[in-house]
Design an enzyme around this catalytic site. Sequence first.
Site, PDB file in Angstrom:
ATOM      1  N   GLY A 155       0.799  -1.215   0.000  1.00 59.82           N
ATOM      2  CA  GLY A 155       0.000   0.000   0.000  1.00 59.82           C
ATOM      3  C   GLY A 155       0.833   1.267   0.000  1.00 59.82           C
ATOM      4  O   GLY A 155       0.357   2.333  -0.365  1.00 59.82           O
ATOM      5  N   GLY A 183       3.783   1.646  -1.677  1.00 64.58           N
ATOM      6  CA  GLY A 183       4.589   1.792  -2.876  1.00 64.58           C
ATOM      7  C   GLY A 183       5.432   0.569  -3.152  1.00 64.58           C
ATOM      8  O   GLY A 183       5.229  -0.503  -2.576  1.00 64.58           O
ATOM      9  N   VAL A 243       9.397  -1.271  -3.629  1.00 58.02           N
ATOM     10  CA  VAL A 243      10.778  -1.229  -3.146  1.00 58.02           C
ATOM     11  C   VAL A 243      11.652  -1.966  -4.148  1.00 58.02           C
ATOM     12  O   VAL A 243      11.356  -3.106  -4.527  1.00 58.02           O
ATOM     13  CB  VAL A 243      10.913  -1.871  -1.751  1.00 58.02           C
ATOM     14  CG1 VAL A 243      12.361  -1.798  -1.278  1.00 58.02           C
ATOM     15  CG2 VAL A 243       9.999  -1.175  -0.757  1.00 58.02           C
ATOM     16  N   ASP A 256       3.795   1.227  14.291  1.00 58.43           N
ATOM     17  CA  ASP A 256       3.457   0.110  13.396  1.00 58.43           C
ATOM     18  C   ASP A 256       4.456  -1.037  13.544  1.00 58.43           C
ATOM     19  O   ASP A 256       5.017  -1.530  12.558  1.00 58.43           O
ATOM     20  CB  ASP A 256       3.407   0.595  11.942  1.00 58.43           C
ATOM     21  CG  ASP A 256       2.521  -0.300  11.076  1.00 58.43           C
ATOM     22  OD1 ASP A 256       1.716  -1.067  11.633  1.00 58.43           O
ATOM     23  OD2 ASP A 256       2.655  -0.240   9.843  1.00 58.43           O
TER      24      ASP A 256
END
Length: 673
Positions: A362, A364, A366, A477
């Site tokens: 979600g 992007g 890598v 997170d």
Amino acid sequence: MGKCMSQAMISKSLVFIFLVQLIAVSSEDGFIFNGFKGAGAKLSLGGLGEITSEGLLRLTNYTKEGMGHGFYSMPIHLKKSSSGIILPFSTTFVFAIQPKGEDANGHGLAFAISSLKDISEAMPSQYLGIFSNGSAKGEEHIVAIEFDTVQNLDLGDIDDNHVGIDINSLKSVNSTPVSYVDDKDGVLNLTLVSGNPMQVWIDYSAMDMKLDVVISPLGVPKPKHSLLSTKLVNLSTVILDDMYVGFSASNGAATSSHYILGWSFSINGKAQDLDISQLPSLPQQGKSKKNQTLLLVALPLAAVILLLLCIGGIILILNRRKKYAEVLEEWEVEFGPHRFSYKDLFKATKGFKEENLLGAGGFGQVYKGLLPGSKMEIAVKKISHESRQGMREFVSEIVSMGRLRHRNLVQLLGYCRRQGELLLVYDFMPNGSLEKFLFDKTRPSLSWSQRFQVIKGVASGLLYLHEEWEQVVIHRDIKASNILLDSEFNAKVSDFGLARLYDHGSNPRTTRIVGTIGYLAPELSKTGKATVSTDMYAFGTFLLEVACGRRPLEVRSVGEIVDLFDMVLDCWKKGAILNATDPKLGSDYVAEEVELVLKLGLSCSHPEPTSRPSMRQVMRILEGDVPLQHSPDGLQASAAAVSYDDSFDNVVLSYPSISDTTGGTESASEVLL
């Protein structure tokens, strides 16, 4: 004949003695190195430290985020055995700093007196390779003279070209810009990163408790006036009976090569003078000049060719600039770490080709990359303007990660912005995320010893964020997918896109609820405040996740969701908590450690925020220094008493983070409004 042989032996002995004196002379009272050829046995090198073929001690090359050390291999006795009084000492050395580029350079070097010869646990960048977070810890006792080439306001630096005296901390007790006094011309400034060799003299008088530092260009006699002179410097509590002396240097995202050309050190007397004629030469910087005569002959022809190519060249340049166009805003100048060019990142990732894609989510994509020139492996996180992370979270990650330094945090090397794209550049972690080793059936399972080491690493990183950095950093997170593993399976906390910072002793502000379902503390539904305690809740769930090999929520059948916390707590109540252990471990684990982690996970995920331990307490529990306090009955009673906001329940149903028994999974970070 015997006489001739005797004379020959004497001649050889004299030659041998001369060569030893030329290269390195040492005694109980000191030593001297006129260059470092053949001195490898007398030096202890660490990190990027090496002795070049020319005889230079090179502390760093042009490696980003690198550091290097070079210490005299034997400890120096700096105190009188009878009285414990510090002995006077004197040293002189010649150094040079050659930056890779004209506009950016590494962080500088330091002469250090250390209780430890091995300081490999220190950090690069602003920590100069001598401290792990700005000050000495535990058994560390360090006195350093820093030659700092980057201004770090966090450490109280006066500018980006100064000498400072550091005592167990990088916040200098005294510092001054670099200069020297010439008898004819007065005060003359020096630039540490000029690439030119400079000589330093450092003298400490224990009787006067005075430390003097003098510097001048190589070849200029020692100035009569000290650059830095600090009185009443009592080093008796810092300097132990035996200490190691040497050098340390470091780079950040920008780099320099740091060299020591010669070094002399003495106890109870003046350091021996270096023989400048015997010092090795530095590598040449830049390209050699062109032959002027040839230039004059070729100039008319070159002018014609350049004129013909001018129009096409301008068009090509404009097109290339458009292709690699970037964005720069004011906040980036103030807060941003090193900025990479889009061109370099484009080449490093081969144009962001599919073959270099490491993962997508979600936030992007890598990509794996190899920086041109340095050949350093990197990971490039590419975020499009459609991403749910957005600019606000991007700025948060830049500000926080760009300044954090810890061995258990993924290092943010730099960033780039281009049109609608946001790019973050990190150290490459060869083994990817911990989540894959826990739940991807195509990967081998981690052993218990590896998992336990990962847990300790994550705890150490969070302790730094919560208590040891200059501000409190709330990650918000913590979960297995945000823990990355390096080549040796050391844990690195990553993804600071949701992080929040506030000052120690202050109260965090109410914000929107963010994170991943299953890891969100129940009090968030009422207060909306992310705190170290809400991070602890997520860390507790993470512990259960690692020990059990299960996600926080699991679907066993239609409409039935099993909570990992409740499952482990039920096993504990039945006296069979080890039944919750990941079946993939088999019997190959230390039962006491697994039981400790399971109970600690429940304790950290306690429904009552005030009942959760701090991260420092967690570290002591993991090391076996203190016992756990909670009982299963107390945890169950607390869980039953906690009520949740109805709207929070609706959010949980709308944004699940679950796995089902058929193997399908859905696990993603969600920004919950």
